[in-house]
Design an enzyme around this catalytic site. Structure first.
Site, mmCIF file in Angstrom:
data_model
loop_
_atom_site.group_PDB
_atom_site.id
_atom_site.type_symbol
_atom_site.label_atom_id
_atom_site.label_comp_id
_atom_site.label_asym_id
_atom_site.label_seq_id
_atom_site.Cartn_x
_atom_site.Cartn_y
_atom_site.Cartn_z
ATOM 1 N N CYS A 151 1.746 -2.401 48.544
ATOM 2 C CA CYS A 151 1.686 -1.060 47.990
ATOM 3 C C CYS A 151 3.055 -0.707 47.443
ATOM 4 O O CYS A 151 3.933 -1.551 47.344
ATOM 5 C CB CYS A 151 1.272 -0.089 49.079
ATOM 6 S SG CYS A 151 -0.085 -0.678 50.103
ATOM 7 N N ARG A 174 1.399 -1.441 39.020
ATOM 8 C CA ARG A 174 1.036 -2.433 40.034
ATOM 9 C C ARG A 174 -0.408 -2.288 40.502
ATOM 10 O O ARG A 174 -0.938 -3.167 41.171
ATOM 11 C CB ARG A 174 1.934 -2.266 41.259
ATOM 12 C CG ARG A 174 3.386 -2.543 41.005
ATOM 13 C CD ARG A 174 4.247 -1.906 42.065
ATOM 14 N NE ARG A 174 3.739 -2.168 43.399
ATOM 15 C CZ ARG A 174 4.083 -3.223 44.122
ATOM 16 N NH1 ARG A 174 4.955 -4.060 43.647
ATOM 17 N NH2 ARG A 174 3.585 -3.405 45.309
ATOM 18 N N TRP A 184 -2.516 0.217 48.039
ATOM 19 C CA TRP A 184 -3.501 -0.811 47.628
ATOM 20 C C TRP A 184 -4.121 -1.223 48.949
ATOM 21 O O TRP A 184 -3.475 -1.852 49.789
ATOM 22 C CB TRP A 184 -2.753 -1.948 46.921
ATOM 23 C CG TRP A 184 -3.512 -3.224 46.798
ATOM 24 C CD1 TRP A 184 -3.505 -4.263 47.686
ATOM 25 C CD2 TRP A 184 -4.363 -3.628 45.732
ATOM 26 N NE1 TRP A 184 -4.302 -5.275 47.224
ATOM 27 C CE2 TRP A 184 -4.845 -4.923 46.041
ATOM 28 C CE3 TRP A 184 -4.779 -3.028 44.533
ATOM 29 C CZ2 TRP A 184 -5.708 -5.615 45.193
ATOM 30 C CZ3 TRP A 184 -5.639 -3.725 43.706
ATOM 31 C CH2 TRP A 184 -6.089 -4.984 44.021
ATOM 32 N N ASN A 219 4.405 -0.701 53.548
ATOM 33 C CA ASN A 219 3.893 -1.817 52.739
ATOM 34 C C ASN A 219 3.747 -3.012 53.660
ATOM 35 O O ASN A 219 4.602 -3.219 54.521
ATOM 36 C CB ASN A 219 4.902 -2.235 51.666
ATOM 37 C CG ASN A 219 4.880 -1.310 50.485
ATOM 38 O OD1 ASN A 219 4.152 -0.322 50.478
ATOM 39 N ND2 ASN A 219 5.698 -1.626 49.499
ATOM 40 N N GLY A 220 2.726 -3.840 53.417
ATOM 41 C CA GLY A 220 2.577 -5.060 54.212
ATOM 42 C C GLY A 220 1.411 -4.943 55.172
ATOM 43 O O GLY A 220 0.525 -4.097 55.001
ATOM 44 N N GLU A 273 -10.182 -26.061 37.747
ATOM 45 C CA GLU A 273 -9.340 -24.867 37.663
ATOM 46 C C GLU A 273 -8.166 -25.115 36.706
ATOM 47 O O GLU A 273 -7.807 -24.247 35.912
ATOM 48 C CB GLU A 273 -8.855 -24.473 39.065
ATOM 49 C CG GLU A 273 -7.909 -23.292 39.128
ATOM 50 C CD GLU A 273 -8.427 -22.009 38.488
ATOM 51 O OE1 GLU A 273 -9.606 -21.942 38.108
ATOM 52 O OE2 GLU A 273 -7.622 -21.080 38.329
ATOM 53 N N LYS A 306 -7.388 -22.856 33.234
ATOM 54 C CA LYS A 306 -6.109 -22.154 33.002
ATOM 55 C C LYS A 306 -5.567 -22.495 31.622
ATOM 56 O O LYS A 306 -5.129 -21.617 30.888
ATOM 57 C CB LYS A 306 -5.056 -22.553 34.067
ATOM 58 C CG LYS A 306 -5.262 -21.959 35.429
ATOM 59 C CD LYS A 306 -4.762 -20.554 35.539
ATOM 60 C CE LYS A 306 -5.723 -19.475 35.803
ATOM 61 N NZ LYS A 306 -7.043 -19.499 36.199
ATOM 62 N N GLU A 308 -7.748 -20.844 28.920
ATOM 63 C CA GLU A 308 -7.775 -19.384 28.816
ATOM 64 C C GLU A 308 -6.465 -18.788 28.338
ATOM 65 O O GLU A 308 -6.484 -17.772 27.645
ATOM 66 C CB GLU A 308 -8.273 -18.713 30.106
ATOM 67 C CG GLU A 308 -7.409 -18.831 31.320
ATOM 68 C CD GLU A 308 -8.040 -18.215 32.576
ATOM 69 O OE1 GLU A 308 -8.843 -17.288 32.461
ATOM 70 O OE2 GLU A 308 -7.698 -18.675 33.682
ATOM 71 N N LYS A 313 -9.846 -8.885 32.658
ATOM 72 C CA LYS A 313 -9.541 -9.168 34.062
ATOM 73 C C LYS A 313 -10.803 -9.070 34.906
ATOM 74 O O LYS A 313 -11.022 -9.852 35.808
ATOM 75 C CB LYS A 313 -8.486 -8.176 34.554
ATOM 76 C CG LYS A 313 -8.038 -8.401 35.982
ATOM 77 C CD LYS A 313 -7.175 -9.638 36.095
ATOM 78 C CE LYS A 313 -6.810 -9.981 37.519
ATOM 79 N NZ LYS A 313 -6.542 -11.430 37.651
HETATM 80 C C1 G6P Z 1 -12.963 -13.071 34.446
HETATM 81 C C2 G6P Z 1 -11.474 -13.295 34.639
HETATM 82 C C3 G6P Z 1 -11.232 -14.550 35.469
HETATM 83 C C4 G6P Z 1 -12.000 -14.462 36.782
HETATM 84 C C5 G6P Z 1 -13.483 -14.159 36.558
HETATM 85 C C6 G6P Z 1 -14.159 -13.807 37.868
HETATM 86 O O1 G6P Z 1 -13.496 -14.093 33.673
HETATM 87 O O2 G6P Z 1 -10.845 -13.413 33.380
HETATM 88 O O3 G6P Z 1 -9.852 -14.699 35.728
HETATM 89 O O4 G6P Z 1 -11.857 -15.660 37.478
HETATM 90 O O5 G6P Z 1 -13.630 -13.022 35.705
HETATM 91 O O6 G6P Z 1 -13.581 -12.633 38.347
HETATM 92 P P1 G6P Z 1 -13.668 -12.153 39.845
HETATM 93 O O7 G6P Z 1 -12.963 -10.824 39.845
HETATM 94 O O8 G6P Z 1 -15.128 -12.034 40.159
HETATM 95 O O9 G6P Z 1 -12.992 -13.189 40.677
#
Ligand code: G6P
Length: 605
Positions: A2, A27, A73, A99-100, A478, A482, A485, A600
């Protein structure tokens, strides 16, 4: 993870605290609050934005010049007004922001309740305000020092009391905190952006230090109570650099935060020597009698699901089924009341994952969510939740949330093994405790080399392949995602044994192939697959673990990650691939944190 701000001086604290909190908004947070001393404690909290907090003060701010503030958070307890910080003691005279994670908060809470303290929130933080109250005997700093000796976990704390109108107490333990130096005033912040509009001179607290800050001076003490000279620093970062803690992008910052993220994921769940504690989150009754497991997820979380499925197959006798959520939703699935459906999602809001989870639930499955966002839809609708505690992830490409998911799945696999077979492999969990330091060593020893390879080789190509066998295949998937994307380079992951069934036709001189070789029982097979690549003059970058083995016939470049238990290798091998994607993207001038055509959180089908 946080945000904390604090002020002690001669100006009105409230506007300064709000200004600092606004600088921490980037953040991500779910609630916010401030406490101002004048002469009593005035507390304002909201489950919402800083603007909502500001709206609470339109009737006039309390004029006190001592205060603390917080953006939350959620980690323990859903986002709500009650759980928002600051948290008070029973008398309402002491306020704390934190925080933590306090790992032993449940035991402390039980003990304090037994002694008559009344709790008002579900947070781990509230134990701190009651502990300070318990130890208070006229000296606030001493009470805080006594309270922190009881705490296990990571914490940065700011504490004020209406009995001490010129005293702000700050504690740092595995969670950063800096003191900004003004003229006759001091600012406190967990993150530098909150200070920049006020000062460029700061004291950086070291781990274990407690500071007593008044408008006249700062006294810093180590954990044994001995006074120490604080170190000053000049902050030269501009505001944008400061948000990223000096990293060029959030993605790079989050890649580097992985050792800390894994420590947070393990906090309270794994004792010294590998003792497993998950029963509070996942009660024994919840997993009793299950015979089959369905893992469902999208994107990066799906690759974590592949890893989890592999682990569960190895460790338990359960029938394991793993599927992309978008496919699962529209397929015949064999679910019954002995099915455990594990939905994995960083955000907890991905539409396909929610749809798949609801389908499994309607068919009678027990739902376990693995998510990073407390109070997300997935967390609320699931029967049990395991939070990954990776902290807010801002870059679109998921990095620290992924490794935190792998870590959570490891803990879960051991837990389910314990339930089905009465025992689990302690080496797996002991190995997990070493992962944070091993991750840190990868940055030290490999980052420069990966950067060079990415800039000089990968950035110029249009096609790449990622190969692995067994658990390494999930990592290869994975790694390729990366690169696609964020660097917009075509990448394809495949089981190394499948190469000969078609894709080998695409291996031409100079085509980069990233291969993973961490699974001892598959190493010989993998190396013979790589020789097929070498015979066609493909260029192999091998990520391996075995220091005794000669890889020269199978690879052009070999990068060795620290030795770990083979089942944990994916937590390490993904780091070089994340860095590869990152540096390739920067070499190509791509917008790393906001790649094209991606979001996201994908809340549509
Ligand atoms: C989108 C994001 C990815 C993520 C996927 C699943 O495609 O760009 O980075 O892995 O959604 O998202 P989630 O929040 O369900 O892990």
């Amino acid at each position: 993870m946080c945000g904390i701000v604090g002020y002690v001086g001669r100006a009105e604290a409230a506007p300064l605290l709000l200004h600092g909190l606004k600088k921490l908004e980037y953040r991500g947070y779910d609630s916010a609050g401030i406490a101002v001393v004048e002469p009593h404690l005035h507390i304002y909290k909201t489950q919402g934005r800083i603007a909502d907090l500001e709206a609470l003060l339109t009737e006039g701010v309390p004029p006190g010049s001592l205060g603390i503030g917080h953006t939350r958070w959620a980690t323990h307890g859903r986002p709500s007004w009650e759980n928002a910080h600051p948290h008070c003691d029973c008398s309402g005279q002491i306020a704390v922001v934190h925080n933590g994670i306090i790992e032993n908060y449940l035991e402390l809470r039980k003990k304090l309740e037994g002694e008559g303290h009344v709790f008002r929130s579900e947070t781990d933080t509230e134990v701190v305000s009651h502990l300070v109250e318990k130890y208070y005997a006229g000296d606030l700093c001493r009470a805080v020092q006594a309270a922190v000796t009881q705490l296990k976990g990571s914490y940065a704390l700011a504490v004020v009391s209406s009995r001490h109108p010129n005293e702000l107490i700050a504690v740092r333990h595995d969670s950063p905190l800096v003191i900004g130096v003004g003229e006759g005033e001091y600012y406190l912040a967990s993150d530098i952006p909150a200070l920049l509009d006020f000062t460029r001179t700061a004291y950086i607290l070291d781990d274990g230090q407690v500071a007593r800050i008044t408008r006249e001076s700062v006294a810093v003490f180590n954990q044994h109570g001995a006074e120490q000279l604080p170190q000053t620093m000049h902050i030269s970062w501009d505001p944008v650099q400061a948000e990223k803690e000096g990293y060029a992008h959030f993605m790079l910052k989050e890649i580097h935060e992985q050792p800390r993220a894994i420590r947070q994921t393990l906090a309270g769940r794994l004792g010294v020597g590998g003792a497993l504690r998950l029963a509070e989150e996942i009660p024994a009754d919840f997993v009793r009698g299950i015979t089959n497991v369905h893992l469902i997820a999208c994107g990066t979380a799906y690759h974590a699901a592949l890893y989890g499925a592999y682990l569960l197959q190895e460790c338990t006798d359960l029938q394991v089924h793993v599927e992309l959520a978008s496919e699962y939703r529209y397929k015949r699935t064999r679910v019954n009341d002995r099915t455990l459906a594990i939905a994995i999602s960083q955000s907890g809001e991905t539409a396909d994952t929610l749809g798949a989870m609801r389908k499994a639930k309607a068919a009678g499955a027990r739902i376990l969510a693995i998510t990073n966002v407390v109070g997300s839809t997935l967390a609320r609708e699931a029967d049990a939740v395991m939070y990954t505690h990776a902290g807010p992830e801002i870059a679109v490409a998921s990095t620290k949330a992924y490794t935190a998911q792998l870590c959570s799945l490891c803990l879960l696999a051991a837990y389910l093994q314990q339930h089905s077979q009465g025992t689990y492999d302690p080496d797996l969990l002991r190995g997990l405790l070493e992962i944070p330091d091993q991750m840190a060593s990868i940055f030290q020893t490999c980052e420069a080399r990966i950067k060079e390879y990415s800039w000089e080789r990968l950035a110029a190509v249009s096609d790449t392949f990622f190969l692995g066998r067994g658990l390494d295949l999930a990592s290869a998937m994975e790694g390729q995602l990366k690169l696609k994307e964020i660097a917009y380079i075509h990448a394809e992951a495949l089981a190394a044994g499948e190469l000969k069934h078609g894709t080998l036709a695409l291996i031409e001189p100079g085509v980069p192939v990233v291969a993973l070789a961490t699974q001892p029982h598959l190493l010989d097979k993998l190396l013979s697959n790589l020789r097929e690549v070498k015979a066609r003059h493909g260029e192999v970058f091998l990520i391996a673990m075995d220091r005794q083995r000669d890889f020269s016939q199978a690879a052009d470049e070999v990068l060795l990650v620290p030795r770990t238990y083979p089942m944990l290798a994916p937590l390490l091998t993904v780091l070089p691939m994340q860095l590869m994607a990152y540096y390739t993207a920067t070499a190509r001038g791509c917008d790393v944190d906001k790649p094209r055509n991606l979001a996201k959180s994908v809340t549509v089908e």
